[in-house]
Design a protein around this motif. Structure first.
Motif, PDB file in Angstrom:
ATOM      1  N   ILE A  62       0.699  -1.406   0.079  1.00 22.04           N
ATOM      2  CA  ILE A  62      -0.031   0.428   0.395  1.00 22.04           C
ATOM      3  C   ILE A  62       0.719   1.093   0.369  1.00 22.04           C
ATOM      4  CG2 ILE A  62      -1.729   0.998   1.399  1.00 22.04           C
ATOM      5  CD1 ILE A  62      -2.577  -1.582   2.150  1.00 22.04           C
ATOM      6  N   ARG A  63       1.747   1.257   0.649  1.00 26.60           N
ATOM      7  CA  ARG A  63       2.725   2.389   1.009  1.00 26.60           C
ATOM      8  C   ARG A  63       3.545   2.729  -0.412  1.00 26.60           C
ATOM      9  NH1 ARG A  63       3.030   0.999   6.875  1.00 26.60           N
ATOM     10  NH2 ARG A  63       4.948  -0.974   5.751  1.00 26.60           N
ATOM     11  N   GLN A  64       4.049   1.258  -1.516  1.00 30.82           N
ATOM     12  CA  GLN A  64       4.511   1.482  -2.368  1.00 30.82           C
ATOM     13  C   GLN A  64       3.811   1.667  -3.659  1.00 30.82           C
ATOM     14  OE1 GLN A  64       7.885   1.051  -3.011  1.00 30.82           O
ATOM     15  NE2 GLN A  64       8.665   0.797  -0.881  1.00 30.82           N
ATOM     16  N   PHE A  65       2.280   2.044  -3.451  1.00 29.79           N
ATOM     17  CA  PHE A  65       1.276   1.971  -4.893  1.00 29.79           C
ATOM     18  C   PHE A  65       1.599   3.603  -4.089  1.00 29.79           C
ATOM     19  CE2 PHE A  65      -0.564  -2.524  -4.819  1.00 29.79           C
ATOM     20  CZ  PHE A  65      -0.012  -2.551  -5.191  1.00 29.79           C
ATOM     21  N   SER A  66       0.861   3.908  -2.934  1.00 27.58           N
ATOM     22  CA  SER A  66       0.557   5.442  -2.772  1.00 27.58           C
ATOM     23  C   SER A  66       2.027   6.017  -3.614  1.00 27.58           C
ATOM     24  CB  SER A  66       0.664   5.694  -1.570  1.00 27.58           C
ATOM     25  OG  SER A  66       1.218   6.882  -0.812  1.00 27.58           O
ATOM     26  N   ALA A  67       3.631   5.278  -2.688  1.00 27.48           N
ATOM     27  CA  ALA A  67       4.717   6.883  -3.522  1.00 27.48           C
ATOM     28  C   ALA A  67       4.846   6.670  -5.106  1.00 27.48           C
ATOM     29  CB  ALA A  67       5.721   5.862  -2.746  1.00 27.48           C
ATOM     30  N   PHE A  68       4.205   5.801  -5.287  1.00 28.67           N
ATOM     31  CA  PHE A  68       4.230   5.400  -6.974  1.00 28.67           C
ATOM     32  C   PHE A  68       4.036   6.382  -7.910  1.00 28.67           C
ATOM     33  CE2 PHE A  68       3.895   3.273 -11.170  1.00 28.67           C
ATOM     34  CZ  PHE A  68       4.264   2.369 -11.407  1.00 28.67           C
ATOM     35  N   GLY A  69       2.773   7.203  -7.264  1.00 29.21           N
ATOM     36  CA  GLY A  69       2.957   8.710  -7.938  1.00 29.21           C
ATOM     37  C   GLY A  69       3.496   8.896  -8.422  1.00 29.21           C
ATOM     38  N   ALA A  70       4.302   9.263  -7.278  1.00 26.13           N
ATOM     39  CA  ALA A  70       5.433   9.947  -8.611  1.00 26.13           C
ATOM     40  C   ALA A  70       6.190  10.049  -9.442  1.00 26.13           C
ATOM     41  CB  ALA A  70       6.587   9.953  -7.903  1.00 26.13           C
ATOM     42  N   VAL A  71       6.214   8.026 -10.137  1.00 30.51           N
ATOM     43  CA  VAL A  71       7.020   7.724 -11.117  1.00 30.51           C
ATOM     44  C   VAL A  71       5.958   8.386 -12.390  1.00 30.51           C
ATOM     45  CG1 VAL A  71       7.123   5.936 -12.153  1.00 30.51           C
ATOM     46  CG2 VAL A  71       7.560   5.337 -10.094  1.00 30.51           C
ATOM     47  N   LYS A  72       4.052   8.003 -11.515  1.00 23.89           N
ATOM     48  CA  LYS A  72       3.042   8.193 -13.026  1.00 23.89           C
ATOM     49  C   LYS A  72       3.547   9.988 -12.878  1.00 23.89           C
ATOM     50  CE  LYS A  72      -0.417   6.760 -12.574  1.00 23.89           C
ATOM     51  NZ  LYS A  72      -1.814   6.508 -12.313  1.00 23.89           N
ATOM     52  N   ARG A  73       3.823  10.620 -11.348  1.00 22.87           N
ATOM     53  CA  ARG A  73       3.819  12.088 -12.379  1.00 22.87           C
ATOM     54  C   ARG A  73       4.826  12.267 -13.653  1.00 22.87           C
ATOM     55  NH1 ARG A  73       2.365  12.562  -7.451  1.00 22.87           N
ATOM     56  NH2 ARG A  73       4.302  12.541  -6.065  1.00 22.87           N
ATOM     57  N   GLU A  74       6.066  11.800 -13.034  1.00 25.76           N
ATOM     58  CA  GLU A  74       7.685  12.262 -13.529  1.00 25.76           C
ATOM     59  C   GLU A  74       6.922  11.506 -14.948  1.00 25.76           C
ATOM     60  OE1 GLU A  74      12.137  11.726 -14.534  1.00 25.76           O
ATOM     61  OE2 GLU A  74      11.338  10.648 -12.547  1.00 25.76           O
ATOM     62  N   LEU A  75       6.303  10.348 -15.211  1.00 20.17           N
ATOM     63  CA  LEU A  75       6.399   9.647 -16.871  1.00 20.17           C
ATOM     64  C   LEU A  75       4.744  11.073 -17.419  1.00 20.17           C
ATOM     65  CD1 LEU A  75       5.749   6.080 -15.916  1.00 20.17           C
ATOM     66  CD2 LEU A  75       6.901   7.008 -17.884  1.00 20.17           C
ATOM     67  N   GLY A  76       4.065  11.737 -16.936  1.00 16.54           N
ATOM     68  CA  GLY A  76       3.523  12.541 -17.388  1.00 16.54           C
ATOM     69  C   GLY A  76       4.365  13.817 -17.773  1.00 16.54           C
ATOM     70  N   ARG A  77       4.934  14.231 -17.091  1.00 16.94           N
ATOM     71  CA  ARG A  77       5.939  15.480 -17.427  1.00 16.94           C
ATOM     72  C   ARG A  77       6.279  15.232 -18.848  1.00 16.94           C
ATOM     73  NH1 ARG A  77       6.781  15.970 -11.598  1.00 16.94           N
ATOM     74  NH2 ARG A  77       8.306  14.861 -11.868  1.00 16.94           N
ATOM     75  N   ILE A  78       7.111  14.843 -19.429  1.00 16.68           N
ATOM     76  CA  ILE A  78       7.648  13.806 -20.019  1.00 16.68           C
ATOM     77  C   ILE A  78       6.579  14.137 -22.067  1.00 16.68           C
ATOM     78  CG2 ILE A  78       9.364  13.256 -19.506  1.00 16.68           C
ATOM     79  CD1 ILE A  78       7.875  10.374 -21.130  1.00 16.68           C
ATOM     80  N   LEU A  79       4.966  13.935 -21.101  1.00 15.55           N
ATOM     81  CA  LEU A  79       4.062  14.459 -22.832  1.00 15.55           C
ATOM     82  C   LEU A  79       3.623  15.595 -23.045  1.00 15.55           C
ATOM     83  CD1 LEU A  79       0.958  12.337 -20.831  1.00 15.55           C
ATOM     84  CD2 LEU A  79       2.763  10.871 -22.509  1.00 15.55           C
ATOM     85  N   PRO A  80       3.761  15.492 -24.647  1.00 14.68           N
ATOM     86  CA  PRO A  80       3.520  16.492 -25.088  1.00 14.68           C
ATOM     87  C   PRO A  80       2.403  17.713 -24.444  1.00 14.68           C
ATOM     88  CG  PRO A  80       3.648  15.249 -26.836  1.00 14.68           C
ATOM     89  CD  PRO A  80       3.894  14.598 -25.757  1.00 14.68           C
ATOM     90  N   ALA A  81       2.410  18.911 -24.669  1.00 10.02           N
ATOM     91  CA  ALA A  81       1.317  19.600 -24.108  1.00 10.02           C
ATOM     92  C   ALA A  81       0.124  19.502 -24.474  1.00 10.02           C
ATOM     93  CB  ALA A  81       1.493  21.169 -23.794  1.00 10.02           C
ATOM     94  N   ASP A  82       0.449  19.060 -25.913  1.00 11.03           N
ATOM     95  CA  ASP A  82      -1.208  18.840 -26.626  1.00 11.03           C
ATOM     96  C   ASP A  82      -2.073  17.505 -25.990  1.00 11.03           C
ATOM     97  OD1 ASP A  82       0.538  18.092 -27.886  1.00 11.03           O
ATOM     98  OD2 ASP A  82      -0.342  18.496 -30.525  1.00 11.03           O
ATOM     99  N   CYS A  83      -1.121  16.646 -25.554  1.00 10.63           N
ATOM    100  CA  CYS A  83      -0.908  15.306 -25.491  1.00 10.63           C
ATOM    101  C   CYS A  83      -1.264  14.619 -24.309  1.00 10.63           C
ATOM    102  CB  CYS A  83      -0.252  14.108 -26.260  1.00 10.63           C
ATOM    103  SG  CYS A  83      -0.534  12.899 -26.332  1.00 10.63           S
ATOM    104  N   PRO A  84      -2.685  14.761 -23.514  1.00  9.00           N
ATOM    105  CA  PRO A  84      -1.963  14.761 -21.800  1.00  9.00           C
ATOM    106  C   PRO A  84      -2.266  13.179 -21.771  1.00  9.00           C
ATOM    107  CG  PRO A  84      -4.594  15.178 -22.517  1.00  9.00           C
ATOM    108  CD  PRO A  84      -3.559  15.717 -23.871  1.00  9.00           C
TER     109      PRO A  84
END
Length: 167
Positions: free
Chosen positions: A11-33
């Motif tokens: 559960i703690r690791q799943f919660s902390a996995f949000g940081a990984v998802k956020r970094e993956l999201g930051r590399i997406l182009p602005a017009d491609c959420p």
């Protein structure tokens, strides 16, 4: 079966996995959420499909799927054509521009993962991918098969409980 402490650590690791998802999201182009990227990925993986199939794969409501589809159709990344078997339905298909966008997303993601996991062995990356696929498969029909709720803890148990989710 794993110990309670192991599940709490998950559960703690799943919660902390949000940081990984956020970094993956930051590399997406602005017009491609992220939702749009997921739709492109699914069409790239499974090919042409009906909107209902896409909603099922996304595990979201049809209205959410429609918004994602409209967004990427407006950019010319997919085309919607009548379904020959049912003229009321539409078949979704990647356009050449959509395939180019998908290829770019794949390249960006691959580069980020290669950078972040550069000190991992090929076996470790393979093990992670296999375990994540197995975990996801364990949850595949979670919408239709809701596990029974555990019995409410007694007052004595509640006073000694610590929260399971921490970061």
């Amino acid at each position: 079966m794993a110990e309670k402490a192991q599940y709490e650590e998950l559960i703690r690791q799943f919660s902390a996995f949000g940081a990984v998802k956020r970094e993956l999201g930051r590399i997406l182009p602005a017009d491609c959420p992220a939702g749009s990227a997921t739709v492109l990925t699914l069409l790239g993986r499974y090919g042409d499909m009906r909107m209902s199939k896409l909603a099922e794969l996304l595990a979201v409501d049809m209205s959410v799927t429609s918004r994602h589809v409209a967004h990427i159709a407006d950019r010319g990344w997919i085309e919607r054509s009548p379904d020959p078997a049912d003229k009321r339905s539409r078949i979704l298909r990647l356009t050449p521009e959509g395939q180019t966008q998908l290829d770019e997303l794949s390249e960006r993601t691959t580069q980020l993962l290669a950078h972040r996991l550069g000190d991992w062995t090929d076996d470790e990356v393979g093990q992670l991918a296999g375990l994540m696929a197995r975990l996801r498969a364990s949850f595949d029909d979670c919408r239709s098969a809701v596990p029974p709720r555990p019995a409410a803890p007694s007052a004595a148990e509640q006073s000694t409980r610590t929260p399971a989710i921490t970061t």
